[in-house]
Write a protein that holds these residues in place. Structure first.
Motif, PDB file in Angstrom:
ATOM      1  N   ASP A 156       3.305 -28.576  16.443  1.00  0.00           N
ATOM      2  CA  ASP A 156       3.953 -27.724  15.433  1.00  0.00           C
ATOM      3  C   ASP A 156       5.272 -27.147  15.959  1.00  0.00           C
ATOM      4  OD1 ASP A 156       1.945 -28.174  13.593  1.00  0.00           O
ATOM      5  OD2 ASP A 156       0.924 -26.262  13.975  1.00  0.00           O
ATOM      6  N   GLU A 157       5.268 -26.714  17.204  1.00  0.00           N
ATOM      7  CA  GLU A 157       6.469 -26.113  17.795  1.00  0.00           C
ATOM      8  C   GLU A 157       7.627 -27.108  17.881  1.00  0.00           C
ATOM      9  OE1 GLU A 157       7.934 -24.025  21.972  1.00  0.00           O
ATOM     10  OE2 GLU A 157       5.788 -24.229  21.581  1.00  0.00           O
ATOM     11  N   TRP A 158       7.311 -28.370  18.159  1.00  0.00           N
ATOM     12  CA  TRP A 158       8.356 -29.367  18.398  1.00  0.00           C
ATOM     13  C   TRP A 158       8.523 -30.370  17.263  1.00  0.00           C
ATOM     14  CZ3 TRP A 158      11.542 -28.421  22.295  1.00  0.00           C
ATOM     15  CH2 TRP A 158      11.098 -27.562  23.294  1.00  0.00           C
ATOM     16  N   ARG A 159       7.900 -30.133  16.124  1.00  0.00           N
ATOM     17  CA  ARG A 159       7.895 -31.113  15.034  1.00  0.00           C
ATOM     18  C   ARG A 159       9.283 -31.486  14.536  1.00  0.00           C
ATOM     19  NH1 ARG A 159       4.229 -29.751  10.856  1.00  0.00           N
ATOM     20  NH2 ARG A 159       3.768 -27.797  11.827  1.00  0.00           N
ATOM     21  N   ASP A 160      10.262 -30.605  14.632  1.00  0.00           N
ATOM     22  CA  ASP A 160      11.600 -30.880  14.116  1.00  0.00           C
ATOM     23  C   ASP A 160      12.494 -31.626  15.103  1.00  0.00           C
ATOM     24  OD1 ASP A 160      10.967 -29.647  11.708  1.00  0.00           O
ATOM     25  OD2 ASP A 160      11.608 -27.679  12.429  1.00  0.00           O
ATOM     26  N   GLU A 161      12.006 -31.853  16.298  1.00  0.00           N
ATOM     27  CA  GLU A 161      12.789 -32.572  17.306  1.00  0.00           C
ATOM     28  C   GLU A 161      12.670 -34.076  17.092  1.00  0.00           C
ATOM     29  OE1 GLU A 161      14.748 -31.026  19.566  1.00  0.00           O
ATOM     30  OE2 GLU A 161      14.134 -29.177  18.563  1.00  0.00           O
ATOM     31  N   ALA A 162      13.722 -34.796  17.434  1.00  0.00           N
ATOM     32  CA  ALA A 162      13.692 -36.263  17.328  1.00  0.00           C
ATOM     33  C   ALA A 162      12.595 -36.836  18.222  1.00  0.00           C
ATOM     34  CB  ALA A 162      15.043 -36.848  17.701  1.00  0.00           C
ATOM     35  N   GLU A 163      12.459 -36.283  19.410  1.00  0.00           N
ATOM     36  CA  GLU A 163      11.397 -36.687  20.340  1.00  0.00           C
ATOM     37  C   GLU A 163      10.750 -35.444  20.914  1.00  0.00           C
ATOM     38  OE1 GLU A 163      11.891 -39.591  23.471  1.00  0.00           O
ATOM     39  OE2 GLU A 163      13.532 -40.512  22.356  1.00  0.00           O
ATOM     40  N   GLU A 164       9.420 -35.423  20.893  1.00  0.00           N
ATOM     41  CA  GLU A 164       8.718 -34.297  21.511  1.00  0.00           C
ATOM     42  C   GLU A 164       8.842 -34.422  23.023  1.00  0.00           C
ATOM     43  OE1 GLU A 164       5.171 -33.411  18.354  1.00  0.00           O
ATOM     44  OE2 GLU A 164       4.929 -35.100  19.701  1.00  0.00           O
ATOM     45  N   PRO A 165       9.000 -33.301  23.712  1.00  0.00           N
ATOM     46  CA  PRO A 165       9.102 -33.350  25.169  1.00  0.00           C
ATOM     47  C   PRO A 165       7.720 -33.600  25.801  1.00  0.00           C
ATOM     48  CG  PRO A 165       9.257 -31.088  24.403  1.00  0.00           C
ATOM     49  CD  PRO A 165       9.189 -31.953  23.190  1.00  0.00           C
ATOM     50  N   LEU A 166       7.432 -34.862  26.041  1.00  0.00           N
ATOM     51  CA  LEU A 166       6.113 -35.251  26.549  1.00  0.00           C
ATOM     52  C   LEU A 166       5.760 -34.532  27.845  1.00  0.00           C
ATOM     53  CD1 LEU A 166       6.167 -39.104  25.907  1.00  0.00           C
ATOM     54  CD2 LEU A 166       5.172 -37.301  24.490  1.00  0.00           C
ATOM     55  N   TYR A 167       6.756 -34.299  28.697  1.00  0.00           N
ATOM     56  CA  TYR A 167       6.475 -33.646  29.973  1.00  0.00           C
ATOM     57  C   TYR A 167       5.875 -32.260  29.758  1.00  0.00           C
ATOM     58  CZ  TYR A 167       8.939 -37.307  32.479  1.00  0.00           C
ATOM     59  OH  TYR A 167       9.306 -38.509  33.014  1.00  0.00           O
ATOM     60  N   LEU A 168       6.367 -31.545  28.770  1.00  0.00           N
ATOM     61  CA  LEU A 168       5.824 -30.207  28.501  1.00  0.00           C
ATOM     62  C   LEU A 168       4.387 -30.289  27.991  1.00  0.00           C
ATOM     63  CD1 LEU A 168       8.883 -28.448  26.826  1.00  0.00           C
ATOM     64  CD2 LEU A 168       8.128 -28.308  29.209  1.00  0.00           C
ATOM     65  N   ALA A 169       4.117 -31.239  27.120  1.00  0.00           N
ATOM     66  CA  ALA A 169       2.746 -31.409  26.622  1.00  0.00           C
ATOM     67  C   ALA A 169       1.808 -31.787  27.761  1.00  0.00           C
ATOM     68  CB  ALA A 169       2.712 -32.470  25.528  1.00  0.00           C
ATOM     69  N   LEU A 170       2.285 -32.643  28.655  1.00  0.00           N
ATOM     70  CA  LEU A 170       1.433 -33.072  29.764  1.00  0.00           C
ATOM     71  C   LEU A 170       1.260 -31.971  30.800  1.00  0.00           C
ATOM     72  CD1 LEU A 170       2.596 -36.753  29.942  1.00  0.00           C
ATOM     73  CD2 LEU A 170       0.391 -35.892  29.166  1.00  0.00           C
ATOM     74  N   SER A 171       2.229 -31.075  30.915  1.00  0.00           N
ATOM     75  CA  SER A 171       2.044 -29.905  31.775  1.00  0.00           C
ATOM     76  C   SER A 171       0.939 -29.017  31.222  1.00  0.00           C
ATOM     77  CB  SER A 171       3.344 -29.111  31.897  1.00  0.00           C
ATOM     78  OG  SER A 171       4.271 -29.813  32.672  1.00  0.00           O
TER      79      SER A 171
END
Length: 140
Positions: free
Chosen positions: A37-52
């Protein structure tokens, strides 16, 4: 990062890599939904943050002795490394595995406590990351 041909078919990219993780560990769903939800408007979600966030989630489960889903979770991690596109592989290795190895994130556990659940490629990259941080051995 794995040296495989980038033109090869892959099963995972940033848009679908978390689907099998939700099946393997439904307890991460709330964190994933908030992140998405926080990153839905971004072209690409920052996978590194999700994996952290996933790394912290797994460390907390390890500390609590809630490891019953770890085999399934690390099966997914292995698939990310083997079947993911370059971004998924790098995020799984440098994002997740590296965070799991960070001793400052562990209170009552040690990074090596994750070793029993590592699969062949995740164990290979675990050792490469450890060598990089301990003596500067290049990852590739």
């Amino acid at each position: 990062m794995t040296g495989e041909n980038e033109a090869a078919d892959f099963a995972f990219d940033g848009s679908n890599m978390f689907e099998p993780l939700m099946a393997a560990d439904p307890s991460f769903r709330g964190q994933w939904d908030r992140f998405h939800d926080e990153w839905r408007d971004e072209a690409e979600e920052p996978l590194y943050l999700a994996l952290s966030e996933l790394a912290l989630h797994l460390i907390h489960h390890l500390e609590a002795g809630k490891t019953d889903r770890f085999s399934d979770i690390f099966d997914v991690v292995e698939r990310w490394i083997v079947e993911g596109n370059r971004h998924v592989r790098e995020a799984a290795i440098v994002g997740l595995l590296e965070d799991l190895q960070n001793p400052s994130l562990h209170r009552s556990t040690h990074p090596d406590h994750f070793k029993p659940w590592l699969r062949p490629q995740s164990a290979f990259w675990w050792a490469k990351l450890y060598a990089f941080w301990s003596d500067g051995t290049p990852l590739v």
